[in-house]
Design a protein around this motif. Sequence first.
Motif, PDB file in Angstrom:
ATOM      1  N   THR A   1       0.831  -1.210   0.000  1.00 53.24           N
ATOM      2  CA  THR A   1       0.000   0.000   0.000  1.00 53.24           C
ATOM      3  C   THR A   1       0.858   1.250   0.000  1.00 53.24           C
ATOM      4  OG1 THR A   1      -0.211  -0.089   2.410  1.00 53.24           O
ATOM      5  CG2 THR A   1      -1.971  -1.100   1.103  1.00 53.24           C
ATOM      6  N   ARG A   2       2.000   1.204   0.670  1.00 53.58           N
ATOM      7  CA  ARG A   2       2.898   2.366   0.643  1.00 53.58           C
ATOM      8  C   ARG A   2       3.454   2.580  -0.758  1.00 53.58           C
ATOM      9  NH1 ARG A   2       4.118   0.568   5.907  1.00 53.58           N
ATOM     10  NH2 ARG A   2       5.757  -0.817   5.170  1.00 53.58           N
ATOM     11  N   SER A   3       3.805   1.503  -1.441  1.00 52.86           N
ATOM     12  CA  SER A   3       4.322   1.651  -2.804  1.00 52.86           C
ATOM     13  C   SER A   3       3.226   2.138  -3.748  1.00 52.86           C
ATOM     14  CB  SER A   3       4.921   0.338  -3.303  1.00 52.86           C
ATOM     15  OG  SER A   3       3.920  -0.628  -3.506  1.00 52.86           O
ATOM     16  N   GLN A   4       1.990   1.688  -3.524  1.00 52.13           N
ATOM     17  CA  GLN A   4       0.876   2.157  -4.349  1.00 52.13           C
ATOM     18  C   GLN A   4       0.661   3.651  -4.148  1.00 52.13           C
ATOM     19  OE1 GLN A   4       0.054   0.594  -6.724  1.00 52.13           O
ATOM     20  NE2 GLN A   4      -1.307  -1.116  -6.397  1.00 52.13           N
ATOM     21  N   SER A   5       0.675   4.106  -2.909  1.00 54.82           N
ATOM     22  CA  SER A   5       0.455   5.534  -2.660  1.00 54.82           C
ATOM     23  C   SER A   5       1.619   6.349  -3.205  1.00 54.82           C
ATOM     24  CB  SER A   5       0.248   5.797  -1.168  1.00 54.82           C
ATOM     25  OG  SER A   5       1.394   5.449  -0.428  1.00 54.82           O
ATOM     26  N   ALA A   6       2.829   5.819  -3.120  1.00 55.52           N
ATOM     27  CA  ALA A   6       3.977   6.516  -3.699  1.00 55.52           C
ATOM     28  C   ALA A   6       3.834   6.586  -5.220  1.00 55.52           C
ATOM     29  CB  ALA A   6       5.272   5.821  -3.316  1.00 55.52           C
ATOM     30  N   GLY A   7       3.379   5.515  -5.824  1.00 50.39           N
ATOM     31  CA  GLY A   7       3.163   5.499  -7.275  1.00 50.39           C
ATOM     32  C   GLY A   7       2.105   6.497  -7.696  1.00 50.39           C
ATOM     33  N   GLN A   8       1.042   6.596  -6.918  1.00 51.28           N
ATOM     34  CA  GLN A   8      -0.009   7.564  -7.220  1.00 51.28           C
ATOM     35  C   GLN A   8       0.508   8.989  -7.097  1.00 51.28           C
ATOM     36  OE1 GLN A   8      -3.183   6.501  -4.569  1.00 51.28           O
ATOM     37  NE2 GLN A   8      -4.008   4.936  -5.938  1.00 51.28           N
ATOM     38  N   LEU A   9       1.341   9.230  -6.098  1.00 51.63           N
ATOM     39  CA  LEU A   9       1.910  10.562  -5.916  1.00 51.63           C
ATOM     40  C   LEU A   9       2.801  10.924  -7.105  1.00 51.63           C
ATOM     41  CD1 LEU A   9       2.274  13.015  -4.069  1.00 51.63           C
ATOM     42  CD2 LEU A   9       4.229  11.847  -3.063  1.00 51.63           C
ATOM     43  N   VAL A  10       3.615   9.968  -7.553  1.00 54.37           N
ATOM     44  CA  VAL A  10       4.477  10.218  -8.709  1.00 54.37           C
ATOM     45  C   VAL A  10       3.627  10.473  -9.952  1.00 54.37           C
ATOM     46  CG1 VAL A  10       6.129   9.112 -10.277  1.00 54.37           C
ATOM     47  CG2 VAL A  10       6.463   8.960  -7.809  1.00 54.37           C
ATOM     48  N   GLN A  11       2.585   9.682 -10.130  1.00 53.13           N
ATOM     49  CA  GLN A  11       1.709   9.853 -11.285  1.00 53.13           C
ATOM     50  C   GLN A  11       1.028  11.218 -11.262  1.00 53.13           C
ATOM     51  OE1 GLN A  11      -1.309   6.848 -11.614  1.00 53.13           O
ATOM     52  NE2 GLN A  11      -1.663   7.269 -13.769  1.00 53.13           N
ATOM     53  N   GLN A  12       0.627  11.667 -10.106  1.00 51.39           N
ATOM     54  CA  GLN A  12      -0.016  12.976  -9.973  1.00 51.39           C
ATOM     55  C   GLN A  12       0.974  14.079 -10.341  1.00 51.39           C
ATOM     56  OE1 GLN A  12      -1.287  13.869  -6.002  1.00 51.39           O
ATOM     57  NE2 GLN A  12      -2.281  15.780  -6.595  1.00 51.39           N
ATOM     58  N   LYS A  13       2.206  13.969  -9.864  1.00 55.73           N
ATOM     59  CA  LYS A  13       3.223  14.983 -10.183  1.00 55.73           C
ATOM     60  C   LYS A  13       3.518  15.001 -11.686  1.00 55.73           C
ATOM     61  CE  LYS A  13       4.268  16.553  -6.090  1.00 55.73           C
ATOM     62  NZ  LYS A  13       4.048  17.929  -5.707  1.00 55.73           N
ATOM     63  N   VAL A  14       3.601  13.819 -12.287  1.00 55.74           N
ATOM     64  CA  VAL A  14       3.853  13.745 -13.727  1.00 55.74           C
ATOM     65  C   VAL A  14       2.701  14.380 -14.497  1.00 55.74           C
ATOM     66  CG1 VAL A  14       4.029  12.133 -15.679  1.00 55.74           C
ATOM     67  CG2 VAL A  14       5.397  11.759 -13.629  1.00 55.74           C
ATOM     68  N   SER A  15       1.478  14.130 -14.067  1.00 56.57           N
ATOM     69  CA  SER A  15       0.310  14.724 -14.729  1.00 56.57           C
ATOM     70  C   SER A  15       0.335  16.240 -14.616  1.00 56.57           C
ATOM     71  CB  SER A  15      -0.978  14.186 -14.106  1.00 56.57           C
ATOM     72  OG  SER A  15      -1.092  12.805 -14.316  1.00 56.57           O
ATOM     73  N   GLU A  16       0.704  16.752 -13.449  1.00 62.77           N
ATOM     74  CA  GLU A  16       0.778  18.198 -13.274  1.00 62.77           C
ATOM     75  C   GLU A  16       1.839  18.805 -14.188  1.00 62.77           C
ATOM     76  OE1 GLU A  16       1.511  18.766  -9.111  1.00 62.77           O
ATOM     77  OE2 GLU A  16      -0.538  18.217  -8.535  1.00 62.77           O
ATOM     78  N   GLU A  17       3.000  18.166 -14.279  1.00 62.65           N
ATOM     79  CA  GLU A  17       4.074  18.672 -15.135  1.00 62.65           C
ATOM     80  C   GLU A  17       3.676  18.598 -16.603  1.00 62.65           C
ATOM     81  OE1 GLU A  17       6.961  20.239 -14.352  1.00 62.65           O
ATOM     82  OE2 GLU A  17       6.181  20.184 -12.307  1.00 62.65           O
ATOM     83  N   LEU A  18       2.991  17.527 -16.978  1.00 65.51           N
ATOM     84  CA  LEU A  18       2.527  17.386 -18.357  1.00 65.51           C
ATOM     85  C   LEU A  18       1.531  18.492 -18.704  1.00 65.51           C
ATOM     86  CD1 LEU A  18       2.512  15.756 -20.986  1.00 65.51           C
ATOM     87  CD2 LEU A  18       0.705  14.358 -20.011  1.00 65.51           C
ATOM     88  N   ALA A  19       0.649  18.806 -17.779  1.00 64.47           N
ATOM     89  CA  ALA A  19      -0.320  19.879 -18.000  1.00 64.47           C
ATOM     90  C   ALA A  19       0.408  21.213 -18.184  1.00 64.47           C
ATOM     91  CB  ALA A  19      -1.301  19.960 -16.844  1.00 64.47           C
ATOM     92  N   LYS A  20       1.459  21.446 -17.392  1.00 68.86           N
ATOM     93  CA  LYS A  20       2.237  22.686 -17.535  1.00 68.86           C
ATOM     94  C   LYS A  20       2.893  22.754 -18.906  1.00 68.86           C
ATOM     95  CE  LYS A  20       3.516  23.281 -12.666  1.00 68.86           C
ATOM     96  NZ  LYS A  20       4.657  23.242 -11.725  1.00 68.86           N
ATOM     97  N   VAL A  21       3.474  21.633 -19.337  1.00 70.58           N
ATOM     98  CA  VAL A  21       4.154  21.601 -20.637  1.00 70.58           C
ATOM     99  C   VAL A  21       3.154  21.825 -21.773  1.00 70.58           C
ATOM    100  CG1 VAL A  21       5.385  20.070 -22.244  1.00 70.58           C
ATOM    101  CG2 VAL A  21       6.093  20.204 -19.853  1.00 70.58           C
TER     102      VAL A  21
END
Length: 155
Positions: free
Chosen positions: A41-61
């Motif tokens: 569950t910790r790895s899943q939440s870490a993965g979700q956090l990374v995915q959220q950050k990537v989505s935010e950066e993609l939106a900026k780009v």
Amino acid sequence: MGAGGSKEEQPKSRVFVPQTPVEFSSSLINSLESSLESDYTRSQSAGQLVQQKVSEELAKVQYQAQEALALAKKNLEQAEKNEVAETDSVSSSDLAAKFEALKTKFETSTYVTELDKETNSVRETLVKCLQDNKGRPLDCYEEVEQFKAKLRTLA
């Protein structure tokens, strides 16, 4: 068959013994032992956090790319307006002089060769079609293809 192969291995927990006495409340120990959070569950939440950050950066780009595209379109439109304004200021005598210069350059060009009668007739048919269909050159597609084919046979 083998005694060790048929059982599932449970991960062994390690016990660390501190050098100084440490006391934790029983409620804290109970809450830690009964916690449902695991490594998965910790790895899943870490993965979700990374995915959220990537989505935010993609939106900026994407936003920056859209801004750059809009700016490029604006600059292109402005350049086209300036070009049209420059061509509007050219007088007819200047255009006639440029036309005559191009005509003499074309006539003296080494690429111009005399064409045989058949090729000339195909060329004249094409020119007549283009003159008859001003503004609609696609209506003369067949004539263009005939002229191209005739020129290919000469080469």
